[in-house]
Write a protein that holds these residues in place. Structure first.
Motif, mmCIF file in Angstrom:
data_model
loop_
_atom_site.group_PDB
_atom_site.id
_atom_site.type_symbol
_atom_site.label_atom_id
_atom_site.label_comp_id
_atom_site.label_asym_id
_atom_site.label_seq_id
_atom_site.Cartn_x
_atom_site.Cartn_y
_atom_site.Cartn_z
ATOM 1 N N LYS A 2 0.825 -1.217 0.000
ATOM 2 C CA LYS A 2 0.000 0.000 0.000
ATOM 3 C C LYS A 2 0.857 1.263 0.000
ATOM 4 O O LYS A 2 0.520 2.245 -0.641
ATOM 5 C CB LYS A 2 -0.925 0.010 1.211
ATOM 6 N N ALA A 3 1.950 1.232 0.738
ATOM 7 C CA ALA A 3 2.818 2.412 0.819
ATOM 8 C C ALA A 3 4.222 1.976 1.213
ATOM 9 O O ALA A 3 4.397 0.981 1.912
ATOM 10 C CB ALA A 3 2.285 3.400 1.838
ATOM 11 N N ILE A 4 5.199 2.722 0.759
ATOM 12 C CA ILE A 4 6.593 2.490 1.123
ATOM 13 C C ILE A 4 7.193 3.821 1.541
ATOM 14 O O ILE A 4 7.068 4.816 0.825
ATOM 15 C CB ILE A 4 7.395 1.914 -0.061
ATOM 16 N N LYS A 5 7.815 3.842 2.695
ATOM 17 C CA LYS A 5 8.544 5.019 3.173
ATOM 18 C C LYS A 5 10.009 4.625 3.266
ATOM 19 O O LYS A 5 10.343 3.550 3.759
ATOM 20 C CB LYS A 5 8.058 5.448 4.566
ATOM 21 N N THR A 6 10.888 5.472 2.771
ATOM 22 C CA THR A 6 12.314 5.162 2.784
ATOM 23 C C THR A 6 13.046 6.094 3.741
ATOM 24 O O THR A 6 12.666 7.248 3.928
ATOM 25 C CB THR A 6 12.919 5.289 1.373
#
Length: 71
Positions: A23-27
């Motif tokens: 759904k979402a990726i934060k780096t």
């Protein structure tokens, strides 16, 4: 990623992650050098450094302290 340079390491990791429903990726990166060859952007950056390609960044972790060195 510890030091985000060209984005190659994070790109390869994201290719593997995106094989699963996401759904979402934060780096996150400790040090961002901004020498991109891949379309990667860190959402969270500890330290942004303007460096040349010949300079290197080393990260040192210890129990009580962490340091970044420009070599």
């Amino acid at each position: 990623d510890d030091v985000l340079n060209s984005g190659k390491t994070m790109q390869f990791a994201l290719v593997e992650i995106l094989q699963f429903p996401t759904k979402a990726i934060k780096t996150l990166t400790l040090v961002d050098r901004t020498h991109r060859r891949f379309p990667i952007k860190a959402n969270f950056v500890g330290l942004a450094l303007s460096t040349t390609l010949k300079e290197h960044v080393e990260i040192e972790f210890s129990e009580n302290n962490s340091k970044a060195y420009l070599v």
